[in-house]
Design a protein around this motif. Sequence first.
Motif, PDB file in Angstrom:
ATOM      1  N   ASP A 108       0.848  -1.185   0.000  1.00  0.00           N
ATOM      2  CA  ASP A 108       0.000   0.000   0.000  1.00  0.00           C
ATOM      3  C   ASP A 108       0.885   1.237   0.000  1.00  0.00           C
ATOM      4  OD1 ASP A 108      -2.362  -1.449   0.016  1.00  0.00           O
ATOM      5  OD2 ASP A 108      -2.434  -1.530   2.211  1.00  0.00           O
ATOM      6  N   GLU A 109       0.397   2.287  -0.633  1.00  0.00           N
ATOM      7  CA  GLU A 109       1.169   3.519  -0.751  1.00  0.00           C
ATOM      8  C   GLU A 109       0.290   4.718  -0.419  1.00  0.00           C
ATOM      9  OE1 GLU A 109       4.055   2.054  -4.415  1.00  0.00           O
ATOM     10  OE2 GLU A 109       2.183   3.113  -4.859  1.00  0.00           O
ATOM     11  N   PRO A 110       0.852   5.759   0.208  1.00  0.00           N
ATOM     12  CA  PRO A 110       0.064   6.955   0.488  1.00  0.00           C
ATOM     13  C   PRO A 110      -0.410   7.635  -0.794  1.00  0.00           C
ATOM     14  CG  PRO A 110       2.057   6.934   1.811  1.00  0.00           C
ATOM     15  CD  PRO A 110       2.195   5.845   0.804  1.00  0.00           C
ATOM     16  N   VAL A 111      -1.608   8.162  -0.730  1.00  0.00           N
ATOM     17  CA  VAL A 111      -2.153   8.961  -1.824  1.00  0.00           C
ATOM     18  C   VAL A 111      -1.789  10.419  -1.554  1.00  0.00           C
ATOM     19  CG1 VAL A 111      -4.263   9.721  -2.962  1.00  0.00           C
ATOM     20  CG2 VAL A 111      -4.046   7.348  -2.178  1.00  0.00           C
ATOM     21  N   GLY A 112      -1.219  11.079  -2.522  1.00  0.00           N
ATOM     22  CA  GLY A 112      -0.860  12.471  -2.324  1.00  0.00           C
ATOM     23  C   GLY A 112       0.379  12.844  -3.112  1.00  0.00           C
ATOM     24  N   GLU A 113       0.959  13.995  -2.783  1.00  0.00           N
ATOM     25  CA  GLU A 113       2.118  14.512  -3.501  1.00  0.00           C
ATOM     26  C   GLU A 113       3.284  13.528  -3.438  1.00  0.00           C
ATOM     27  OE1 GLU A 113       4.948  18.547  -3.608  1.00  0.00           O
ATOM     28  OE2 GLU A 113       3.508  18.223  -1.964  1.00  0.00           O
ATOM     29  N   ARG A 114       3.969  13.383  -4.551  1.00  0.00           N
ATOM     30  CA  ARG A 114       5.142  12.523  -4.625  1.00  0.00           C
ATOM     31  C   ARG A 114       6.394  13.379  -4.786  1.00  0.00           C
ATOM     32  NH1 ARG A 114       3.241   7.309  -8.297  1.00  0.00           N
ATOM     33  NH2 ARG A 114       1.317   6.891  -7.115  1.00  0.00           N
ATOM     34  N   PHE A 115       7.457  12.928  -4.147  1.00  0.00           N
ATOM     35  CA  PHE A 115       8.731  13.644  -4.187  1.00  0.00           C
ATOM     36  C   PHE A 115       9.765  12.765  -4.872  1.00  0.00           C
ATOM     37  CE2 PHE A 115       6.355  14.861  -0.421  1.00  0.00           C
ATOM     38  CZ  PHE A 115       6.294  16.240  -0.550  1.00  0.00           C
ATOM     39  N   ASP A 116      10.563  13.374  -5.735  1.00  0.00           N
ATOM     40  CA  ASP A 116      11.570  12.591  -6.446  1.00  0.00           C
ATOM     41  C   ASP A 116      12.830  12.448  -5.608  1.00  0.00           C
ATOM     42  OD1 ASP A 116      13.005  14.986  -6.694  1.00  0.00           O
ATOM     43  OD2 ASP A 116      12.439  15.293  -8.791  1.00  0.00           O
ATOM     44  N   HIS A 117      13.864  11.930  -6.240  1.00  0.00           N
ATOM     45  CA  HIS A 117      15.119  11.611  -5.551  1.00  0.00           C
ATOM     46  C   HIS A 117      15.721  12.825  -4.843  1.00  0.00           C
ATOM     47  CE1 HIS A 117      19.398  10.437  -5.225  1.00  0.00           C
ATOM     48  NE2 HIS A 117      18.945   9.197  -5.216  1.00  0.00           N
ATOM     49  N   ALA A 118      15.409  14.022  -5.300  1.00  0.00           N
ATOM     50  CA  ALA A 118      16.009  15.226  -4.723  1.00  0.00           C
ATOM     51  C   ALA A 118      15.676  15.395  -3.249  1.00  0.00           C
ATOM     52  CB  ALA A 118      15.559  16.459  -5.506  1.00  0.00           C
TER      53      ALA A 118
END
Length: 208
Positions: A108-118
């Motif tokens: 399962d994964e949170p729904v919402g903004e995703r952040f990249d490797h930075a």
Amino acid sequence: MTLMDKESARAHFRQRRAALDAAARKAAADGLADNVLAALPELEVAPGSTVAAYLSVGSELSTAQLLPALVRAGYDVVVPICEPDYQLSWARWYEGVPLARSPRAWVDEPVGERFDHAIMSRVPLILAPGLAIDAAGNRLGQGGGYYDRFLGSLAAAPNRPLTVGAVYRHELVPAGSFESTDLDIPLDGAVTDEALTWFGNQASGRTV
């Protein structure tokens, strides 16, 4: 323990996990939370920092106690999102965050903004799941390759976060217990319900 190839080692450790009862799993989860929270001040990971952890599933060492404890202590928590081409992005975790089943993995994964490797440039500590970790810091994963690629991408980072694997105490094993290759990036440490252990150069001066 003799050297096992990766698939044999995965089968071995999965079988041992399956044999753990609910009480043992709960005690291990409690111990994990206690040890991580106790270590953060000595690691100079202050409240307000972002800690990268994982949202446990199945028989993994549970983060059900750890994640809310981190948030209550004032830390921001991010957990991984499985992206195409075996890459990871990250999303914030908080109590009550909406979750959805990943289309690419059994998590399962949170729904919402995703952040990249930075985002890793401001993460001082990564807590990674694993099936086992040996005394040289080699991590045995589930075989999907997401964390292997992610950890490899951090190897040359100028301010690389500390990388610590979370496993049950019986999954912290002697060096050479399972196969590893030059593509496996050793972790800095391992945390169990019993203790936090450091490997290699990180062991020098570490008393946690």
